[in-house]
Scaffold this motif. Structure first.
Motif, PDB file in Angstrom:
ATOM      1  N   LEU A  94       9.218  -0.257   1.765  1.00 35.95           N
ATOM      2  CA  LEU A  94       7.840   0.050   1.395  1.00 35.95           C
ATOM      3  C   LEU A  94       7.883   0.477  -0.060  1.00 35.95           C
ATOM      4  O   LEU A  94       8.603   1.418  -0.412  1.00 35.95           O
ATOM      5  N   PHE A 142      -1.433   6.311  20.029  1.00 36.34           N
ATOM      6  CA  PHE A 142      -1.171   7.573  19.338  1.00 36.34           C
ATOM      7  C   PHE A 142       0.298   7.960  19.460  1.00 36.34           C
ATOM      8  O   PHE A 142       0.933   8.347  18.474  1.00 36.34           O
ATOM      9  N   PHE A 185       8.112 -10.741   5.495  1.00 35.07           N
ATOM     10  CA  PHE A 185       7.697 -10.839   6.896  1.00 35.07           C
ATOM     11  C   PHE A 185       6.736  -9.714   7.251  1.00 35.07           C
ATOM     12  O   PHE A 185       5.791  -9.899   7.997  1.00 35.07           O
ATOM     13  N   THR A 235      10.429   3.564  -0.508  1.00 33.62           N
ATOM     14  CA  THR A 235      11.032   4.211   0.646  1.00 33.62           C
ATOM     15  C   THR A 235      11.447   3.124   1.629  1.00 33.62           C
ATOM     16  O   THR A 235      10.906   2.022   1.597  1.00 33.62           O
ATOM     17  N   GLN A 236      12.438   3.448   2.435  1.00 40.39           N
ATOM     18  CA  GLN A 236      12.935   2.449   3.378  1.00 40.39           C
ATOM     19  C   GLN A 236      12.655   2.923   4.790  1.00 40.39           C
ATOM     20  O   GLN A 236      13.039   4.034   5.144  1.00 40.39           O
ATOM     21  N   ALA A 237      12.011   2.081   5.592  1.00 42.47           N
ATOM     22  CA  ALA A 237      11.703   2.471   6.965  1.00 42.47           C
ATOM     23  C   ALA A 237      12.991   2.676   7.749  1.00 42.47           C
ATOM     24  O   ALA A 237      13.918   1.875   7.651  1.00 42.47           O
ATOM     25  N   GLY A 238      13.042   3.767   8.491  1.00 36.88           N
ATOM     26  CA  GLY A 238      14.199   4.046   9.316  1.00 36.88           C
ATOM     27  C   GLY A 238      15.415   4.468   8.536  1.00 36.88           C
ATOM     28  O   GLY A 238      16.488   4.683   9.100  1.00 36.88           O
ATOM     29  N   GLY A 239      15.274   4.601   7.208  1.00 35.68           N
ATOM     30  CA  GLY A 239      16.390   5.058   6.401  1.00 35.68           C
ATOM     31  C   GLY A 239      17.466   4.014   6.182  1.00 35.68           C
ATOM     32  O   GLY A 239      18.522   4.311   5.639  1.00 35.68           O
ATOM     33  N   VAL A 263       2.945  -9.459   8.933  1.00 35.89           N
ATOM     34  CA  VAL A 263       2.468  -8.555   9.983  1.00 35.89           C
ATOM     35  C   VAL A 263       1.240  -7.789   9.497  1.00 35.89           C
ATOM     36  O   VAL A 263       0.243  -7.654  10.215  1.00 35.89           O
ATOM     37  N   LEU A 286      -3.867   4.506  11.447  1.00 31.43           N
ATOM     38  CA  LEU A 286      -3.483   4.080  12.799  1.00 31.43           C
ATOM     39  C   LEU A 286      -3.605   5.237  13.783  1.00 31.43           C
ATOM     40  O   LEU A 286      -4.105   5.066  14.897  1.00 31.43           O
ATOM     41  N   LEU A 287      -3.133   6.420  13.374  1.00 31.22           N
ATOM     42  CA  LEU A 287      -3.296   7.602  14.234  1.00 31.22           C
ATOM     43  C   LEU A 287      -4.777   7.848  14.485  1.00 31.22           C
ATOM     44  O   LEU A 287      -5.201   8.123  15.614  1.00 31.22           O
ATOM     45  N   ALA A 322       2.370   5.616  17.192  1.00 25.45           N
ATOM     46  CA  ALA A 322       2.192   5.880  15.758  1.00 25.45           C
ATOM     47  C   ALA A 322       2.777   7.248  15.402  1.00 25.45           C
ATOM     48  O   ALA A 322       3.364   7.420  14.329  1.00 25.45           O
ATOM     49  N   SER A 358      12.819   9.383   6.428  1.00 23.36           N
ATOM     50  CA  SER A 358      11.886   8.300   6.166  1.00 23.36           C
ATOM     51  C   SER A 358      11.185   7.909   7.455  1.00 23.36           C
ATOM     52  O   SER A 358      11.624   8.261   8.560  1.00 23.36           O
ATOM     53  N   ILE A 359      10.115   7.129   7.275  1.00 22.17           N
ATOM     54  CA  ILE A 359       9.286   6.720   8.397  1.00 22.17           C
ATOM     55  C   ILE A 359      10.116   5.915   9.394  1.00 22.17           C
ATOM     56  O   ILE A 359      11.023   5.193   9.003  1.00 22.17           O
ATOM     57  N   LEU A 360       9.822   6.094  10.672  1.00 22.34           N
ATOM     58  CA  LEU A 360      10.484   5.372  11.767  1.00 22.34           C
ATOM     59  C   LEU A 360      11.952   5.757  11.955  1.00 22.34           C
ATOM     60  O   LEU A 360      12.658   5.173  12.773  1.00 22.34           O
ATOM     61  N   GLU A 361      12.431   6.723  11.173  1.00 23.98           N
ATOM     62  CA  GLU A 361      13.802   7.203  11.351  1.00 23.98           C
ATOM     63  C   GLU A 361      13.971   7.721  12.783  1.00 23.98           C
ATOM     64  O   GLU A 361      13.049   8.291  13.357  1.00 23.98           O
ATOM     65  N   LEU A 406       8.663  11.932   9.122  1.00 26.50           N
ATOM     66  CA  LEU A 406       8.206  12.294   7.783  1.00 26.50           C
ATOM     67  C   LEU A 406       8.077  13.804   7.643  1.00 26.50           C
ATOM     68  O   LEU A 406       8.332  14.369   6.578  1.00 26.50           O
ATOM     69  N   ILE A 414       2.292 -11.847  18.099  1.00 25.12           N
ATOM     70  CA  ILE A 414       1.064 -11.910  17.303  1.00 25.12           C
ATOM     71  C   ILE A 414       0.273 -13.169  17.643  1.00 25.12           C
ATOM     72  O   ILE A 414      -0.927 -13.122  17.899  1.00 25.12           O
ATOM     73  N   ALA A 428      -7.151   5.646  14.416  1.00 24.66           N
ATOM     74  CA  ALA A 428      -7.667   4.613  15.312  1.00 24.66           C
ATOM     75  C   ALA A 428      -7.355   4.969  16.756  1.00 24.66           C
ATOM     76  O   ALA A 428      -8.202   4.824  17.643  1.00 24.66           O
ATOM     77  N   ILE A 459      -0.043   4.843   8.265  1.00 20.14           N
ATOM     78  CA  ILE A 459       0.125   5.616   9.495  1.00 20.14           C
ATOM     79  C   ILE A 459      -1.124   6.428   9.833  1.00 20.14           C
ATOM     80  O   ILE A 459      -1.550   6.465  10.989  1.00 20.14           O
ATOM     81  N   ALA A 477       7.641  10.361   0.653  1.00 20.94           N
ATOM     82  CA  ALA A 477       7.133  10.537   2.012  1.00 20.94           C
ATOM     83  C   ALA A 477       5.656  10.162   2.089  1.00 20.94           C
ATOM     84  O   ALA A 477       5.138   9.897   3.171  1.00 20.94           O
ATOM     85  N   PRO A 532       4.197   5.837   3.270  1.00 21.23           N
ATOM     86  CA  PRO A 532       3.692   5.221   4.505  1.00 21.23           C
ATOM     87  C   PRO A 532       2.364   5.789   4.990  1.00 21.23           C
ATOM     88  O   PRO A 532       1.738   5.204   5.862  1.00 21.23           O
ATOM     89  N   LEU A 533       1.919   6.899   4.419  1.00 21.96           N
ATOM     90  CA  LEU A 533       0.725   7.554   4.959  1.00 21.96           C
ATOM     91  C   LEU A 533      -0.523   6.672   4.983  1.00 21.96           C
ATOM     92  O   LEU A 533      -1.258   6.705   5.973  1.00 21.96           O
TER      93      LEU A 533
END
Lengths: 139, 175, 499
Positions: free
Chosen positions: C72, B90, C130, C59-63, C134, C13-14, B93, B105-108, B100, A79, C16, C10, C3, C6-7
């Motif tokens: 999150l 893309f 942290f 929710t937890q990223a990556g489980g 970001v 970003l998609l 992301a 969960s996200i990033l799983e 999902l 960053i 963008a 995300i 679920a 995070p939308l």
């Protein structure tokens, strides 16, 4: 090792701060970079003593170094790097416009000030700043 | 951006080409690309990854810039830089988003293992598309940086009108 | 429902990414951006309703379970911030499209704007210190680009100081994170909340102060606000409205979150924050009085109103924090509306200087009406939402017997009315003092595009809705404050109750 890193970090912060206080843009840029490095090193040392690389099965768990600060430091390095690059681009642009890298005053501030005080004061303070910048060049 | 310079990148250059540099870069460029691809795929369990892979490609592009100038960098890839950048972002992301859809969960992430004729046992994780996306983003960014700042003609102050940026950056300014 | 969390990050970003690919097709970009931001509004409203009914969503990223993975979390405060910010982002984009200036000239506008939206949402939903850094950077980097879009000399100059100041603040944020991690071994906010009581009181206070300083730069607290009135006005038209409405409030949100969640009552900086809040109010409004440029005037004015929010928080009582939350929501909407109206004035008269513009009430009564509502609201006149907010804050102050700050806030209210009256009498009444301005106001060029007026009207209407629904909103703010004063609940849900 940690003491050395902490010392290095202190030196980076000190020099960075000194650079930031200059009026030349190029020095401010370097100052920001130095301070960023200092902060990243601090982040790296926050994990405590170094140890074995933290891969399960290669060493007993107690000997592992803490991987999280390394990940955090990596993120913040990327960053800082990106933002510094942007700042450099902005500096390049500023140089193209003014052919000078002294940080300029806010014109509007000057305008507001001039409404309340005589123009002469403004002119004098501008003169003083120019001299200051010239002095810094000589240093 | 005239088409005549695109065909003959050397016409505009004031200094003569350096033979040793150019020849060695011809050899180095593809080898660095191969190394970059290796880093990209090795990244999951060993040092490397998408960011590093992308930076390697960037370094290779920098070498091409040294020998052939901004024009050489621009003609390296057929796709415009912004398409690369967008596609990479893309992909990255979307990799975060797809779990999902499956109620995770996200990033799983998950992985599959299978056997290929030459590579023998291969393990592919779903983090790989993410890494590929990151690599493409980095490549796109570096291409754009070269396009915006790499043009030697814009280096002299006053070479162009001061208000506007150089020609390459105008990619981002619609007429 | 988890679920959905995070939308808001995300989807923009998609969007963008697609906008970058479609750099050459302006209409495609617009459709993508509007769709992404509309989806954000819908998702935020669903989250808001569900969170208010059923309590926090995590929710937890990556489980990965809480302290390991990135958390999150959406509680009442985050949910209401999400709703307000996504609505503002959507309507300001509509306004920017109507204005056509930067939005249509630069292909980078839409993608960067969406990244800004993602960064703002990410700052609200993250449960990890942290990750907050970001998210801040995502938002700030986007704001650097938007601020300097076009690269005019004034923009480059002010952009430079903005970037340097933000970078220094970020460096201190990293420093704070490093120290906090070294002391506690975690950056997850919920786990931090459990561990800070184990630290010695000096260390705790140090961390608390460090974080206030870091977030204070972003929020524009005294004495760290100086960059704000300098840089915001130079941003392209519509962008100033987003910056003014949202970015500082993200800093305020971070202060509220960190002070209430991370630190036990003895490390909360009540008195210091009260002093800072008082000074922020006074200095901001005095700065605003001195200005001649409408945007700078209102930018100084943001600073002054940040003081009110911090004043509410600094009391650390239910009424105080409820007042602060209400005030944040009110201020985001009303300030955005005011800046959008300033954009209309600028389009109509070709200038936004008090000393040049005049007589808009006759040449464009619509703009005058659109200005009047948010201006009265921000000045705190009944029955507008600003009055409700200030009344709640002053009431809370009296309840806590903090007489000085109550007196200061009332005085600043009066000065705010003066500022608004000054704008009104210079810009809307009287005569245009400049021939160029006069000519533009009478010509076709001075006619404001209908999309711009429509978008502004929608935002102004929202500020009026805040007034109509002030009761329900205030009781919601009270529920939020009750949550914030019981951080155990947050900790429990994140660490043990989450999916």
């Amino acid at each position: 090792m940690s003491v050395l890193l902490a010392f290095g970090c202190a030196v980076l912060f000190a020099t960075g701060t000194w650079m930031l206080l200059q009026r030349r843009l190029s020095r401010i840029l370097i100052g920001v970079g130095l301070m960023g490095h200092g902060a990243n090193i601090l982040l790296l040392t926050s994990g405590g003593e170094g140890g074995e690389s933290p891969i399960i099965g290669t060493a007993p768990a107690a000997d592992f170094s803490d991987p999280l600060p390394q990940a955090l430091a990596l993120t913040s390095i990327v960053i800082t790097f990106g933002v510094t690059a942007f700042l450099l681009a902005l500096g390049y642009r500023s140089w193209k416009i003014t052919h000078d890298d002294v940080v300029e005053d806010d014109v509007e501030d000057r305008f507001i000030a001039s409404r309340w005080s005589s123009d002469q004061i403004v002119e004098e303070s501008r003169e003083a700043e120019r001299e200051q910048a010239a002095d810094e060049d000589r240093l | 951006m005239t088409d005549s310079t695109r065909d003959e990148p050397d016409v505009q250059r004031a200094d003569p080409r350096m033979l040793i540099l150019d020849t060695s870069i011809k050899v180095l460029f593809p080898s660095i690309l191969v190394l970059a691809v290796y880093f990209l795929f090795a990244g999951h369990n060993r040092p490397g990854g998408g960011f590093v892979g992308g930076l390697m490609v960037g370094a290779a592009l920098a070498l091409r810039y040294v020998s052939g100038g901004a024009e050489a960098v621009r003609t390296t890839f057929r796709l415009p830089a912004h398409v690369l950048l967008g596609t990479g972002l893309f992909i990255a992301a979307a990799t975060a988003f797809v779990p999902l859809l499956f109620g995770e969960s996200i990033l799983e992430h998950g992985d599959i293992e299978f056997d290929l004729p030459v590579f023998h046992h291969v393990k592919v994780t779903s983090a790989l598309p993410f890494d590929v996306g990151v690599a493409i983003v980095v490549i796109g960014l570096i291409l754009m940086a070269f396009a915006a700042f790499g043009d030697e003609r814009s280096d002299q102050p006053g070479a162009e009108d001061d208000g506007s940026d150089n020609q390459r950056a105008k990619l981002w300014v619609r007429r | 429902m988890n679920a959905l969390i995070p939308l808001p990050v995300i989807v923009p970003l998609l969007g963008a990414a697609l906008c970058v690919v479609a750099a050459r097709a302006r209409m495609v970009q617009r459709v993508i951006s509007l769709a992404a931001l509309t989806s954000n509004v819908v998702v935020s409203i669903i989250l808001f309703i569900r969170v208010d009914d059923d309590g926090m969503a995590v929710t937890q990223a990556g489980g990965w379970k809480a302290p390991l993975g990135i958390t999150l979390a959406v509680d009442r405060l985050a949910a209401v911030m999400l709703v307000v910010s996504s609505l503002m982002l959507l309507w300001v984009l509509v306004y920017a499209i109507g204005q056509g200036a930067e939005e249509s000239r630069f292909a980078a506008f839409n993608p960067v704007y969406l990244v800004l939206a993602a960064g703002v949402s990410a700052s609200f939903i993250t449960g990890d210190l942290f990750n907050l850094f970001v998210a801040f950077e995502m938002m700030l980097v986007a704001s650097y680009v938007l601020l300097t879009l076009g690269g005019r000399p004034g923009q480059v100059r002010s952009g430079m100081s903005y970037v340097v100041i933000s970078l220094i603040a970020s460096t201190f944020f990293i420093t704070a994170l490093a120290l906090i991690y070294a002391a506690t071994g975690t950056v997850n906010m919920a786990e931090l909340a459990e561990r800070t009581p184990e630290l010695s009181s000096g260390v705790r206070t140090g961390f608390s102060l460090l974080l206030i300083a870091v977030f204070g730069v972003k929020a524009g607290l005294f004495p760290l606000f100086f960059w704000l009135p300098d840089s915001y006005p130079t941003a392209p038209g519509a962008i100033t409205a987003v910056f003014a409405g949202l970015l500082t409030k993200v800093g305020v949100y971070a202060i509220i979150r960190s002070q209430t969640l991370l630190f036990p009552p003895d490390a909360q900086q009540g008195t210091l924050l009260l002093v800072v809040a008082g000074l922020t109010m006074v200095v901001g409004v005095l700065g605003a009085i001195a200005q001649d440029d409408l945007r700078r005037m209102l930018s100084f004015h943001i600073v002054s109103h940040i003081g009110y929010m911090i004043f509410g928080l600094a009391l650390f009582t239910l009424a105080g924090i409820a007042g602060a939350v209400f005030y944040v929501v009110h201020h985001i909407v009303v300030k955005t509306a005011l800046f959008l109206v300033v954009g209309l004035v600028e389009w109509h008269a070709g200038s936004d200087r008090l000393s040049r513009v005049g007589g808009i009430v006759r040449s464009a009564p619509m703009i005058a009406v659109l200005f009047a509502f948010p201006a009265l609201s921000i000045a705190g006149l009944p029955p507008f939402s600003g009055f409700v907010g200030k009344f709640a804050l002053v009431g809370a102050g009296i309840e806590s017997s903090e007489w000085v700050i109550v007196a200061v806030s009332l005085l600043v209210s009066l000065l705010t009315i003066y500022v608004m009256v000054r704008i009104w009498s210079n810009v809307f009444w009287g005569e245009a003092e400049d021939a160029q301005v006069e000519a533009r106001m009478e010509s076709e060029a001075g006619r404001v595009p209908w999309v711009m007026s429509a978008a502004t009207s929608v935002v102004v209407a929202m500020s009026l809705l805040l007034m109509v629904f002030a009761g329900p909103l205030y009781s919601f703010a009270e529920r939020t404050a009750a949550d914030l004063l019981k951080p155990e609940q947050y900790v429990e849900t994140v660490l043990r109750g989450g999916s």
